[in-house]
Design an enzyme around this catalytic site. Sequence first.
Site, PDB file in Angstrom:
ATOM      1  N   LYS A  32       0.848  -1.197   0.000  1.00  0.00           N
ATOM      2  CA  LYS A  32       0.000   0.000   0.000  1.00  0.00           C
ATOM      3  C   LYS A  32       0.883   1.246   0.000  1.00  0.00           C
ATOM      4  O   LYS A  32       1.562   1.535   0.986  1.00  0.00           O
ATOM      5  CB  LYS A  32      -0.895   0.039   1.236  1.00  0.00           C
TER       6      LYS A  32
ATOM      7  N   GLU B  53       9.709   0.836  10.755  1.00  0.00           N
ATOM      8  CA  GLU B  53      10.722   1.874  10.492  1.00  0.00           C
ATOM      9  C   GLU B  53      10.021   3.203  10.724  1.00  0.00           C
ATOM     10  O   GLU B  53       9.147   3.590   9.943  1.00  0.00           O
ATOM     11  CB  GLU B  53      11.224   1.794   9.046  1.00  0.00           C
TER      12      GLU B  53
ATOM     13  N   CYS C  44      13.569  10.517   7.270  1.00  0.00           N
ATOM     14  CA  CYS C  44      13.597   9.960   8.634  1.00  0.00           C
ATOM     15  C   CYS C  44      15.004  10.040   9.222  1.00  0.00           C
ATOM     16  O   CYS C  44      15.164  10.086  10.432  1.00  0.00           O
ATOM     17  CB  CYS C  44      13.113   8.523   8.615  1.00  0.00           C
TER      18      CYS C  44
ATOM     19  N   GLU D 279      10.013  15.647  15.679  1.00  0.00           N
ATOM     20  CA  GLU D 279      10.389  15.411  14.285  1.00  0.00           C
ATOM     21  C   GLU D 279       9.563  16.367  13.424  1.00  0.00           C
ATOM     22  O   GLU D 279       8.379  16.132  13.189  1.00  0.00           O
ATOM     23  CB  GLU D 279      10.102  13.967  13.882  1.00  0.00           C
TER      24      GLU D 279
END
Length: 451
Positions: free
Chosen positions: A152, A227, A261, A353
Amino acid sequence: MTVLVNPATEETIDEVPLASLDEADAAIARAQAAFRTWRDVAPGDRARLLRRFADAVDADLEHLARLEVANSGHTIGNARWEAGNVRDVLHYYAAAPERLSGRQIPVAGGLDVTFHEPLGVVGVIVPWNFPMPIAGWGFAPALAAGNTVVLKPAELTPLTALRLAVLAREAGLPEDVFQVVPGEGAVVGHRFVTHPAVRKVVFTGSTTVGKQIMAGCADQVKRVTLELGGKSANIVFADADLPRAAATAPYGVFDNAGQDCCARSRILVQRKVYDRFMELLEPAVKGVVVGDPGADGTEMGPLISAQHKDKVSSYVVDAPIAFQGSAPDGPGFWFPPTVVTPRSMTDPLVTDEIFGPVVAVVPFDDEADAIRLANDTEYGLSGSIWTSDVGRALRVARAVEAGNLSVNSHSSVRYWTPFGGFKQSGLGRELGPDAVAAFTEVKNVFISTEV
Ligand code: NAD
């Protein structure tokens, strides 16, 4: 239906239907049926098909890269690297089917052997920031191990994944072995978690959703690789090559407009060279070429969406901005490379983040202080250490709680080395020599030789 917008121009580029729950179930059922034959394809034949898939990606590289530029706003240089990474990962794992051997373990009264059995259907859920490589890191080792894959893509960036599915079929992969199912996370992604025929979920995305995925998988003790997010440190000691550390720091955080990331979004600088480092950093940041992502030489493109631009902007309202680079005026979701100097370690600029081109610079006193600050985060994905003292480099690298560290470099990813996070940056490892085994169950068989 999802309407796709070019983030550099705000023009509509395509519309893609979103799968319903029934369509997701149907794709999983087809993948389950395809597994029965794919698992028994001879190792050499499976390897050959993966190599042909890699060659098809290579032949289509420029087309894939241009699709990603239009859909995601990635610079053309990055997008070519990303398509090439899918090709390389397929070639690397094409070597696996013929090498995925078990062990023979000494026992009395018989023979004991282990097998690596494929799991079945693997669900791969991909975020919008690196649609191609993250897809490949999931599907290539999973297919090599004999699993079938339903993938997906993120709602905003499905185009390259859909193209990869076409290339897989053209390369000769049997029908339904690798299917791309565009859809909403809460519908299709969630179904991968709850459907009992999906035996493993590989999720890359935010830590918030990752926790939901892990909790959902617990219900069936489903295998899961996560992750997740990061807030990585770029640690610059006084004995470092400061001009090099400063010149490369922008590329360690502003690559992909900071939507990375592994972004080193906290620069920790030893106090005695802080002023000198900032003097060197300023021209490097102002020199980042921001603009048309399709033009060769552009170093930074736009953010992915208006909504994401609003989120990034909200962090720098009233922030202590040291200096900023440039960004084009609209249309497009542009945001300039931005350097901030927060006064407290609890400032969201230091803890969150942001996932945009914003970097916080913080001074430290000594080695112990640097390690303490680097580890003062819930995340642990990557980071850099700049020093000319090899002993210090190793001491700090061993002490920083992160999965991927580089010394005197800002690079993070090599497909033949393991990649993944400590703490809330993830669970498990992708890439490298052990990734294929993570898509198998070890089975032990004892054969009696007693008469
Ligand atoms: P996200 O978590 O919002 O979405 C990621 C994917 O999960 C999308 O495909 C989305 O549709 C799907 N999803 C959303 N809700 C779901 C649910 N309830 N069940 C199942 N699937 C669901 O993340 P994003 O905004 O697309 O990506 C940015 C995040 O990804 C950042 O936090 C970034 O750090 C992280 N990321 C991590 C890595 C890594 O390797 N550690 C790499 C790239 C991005």
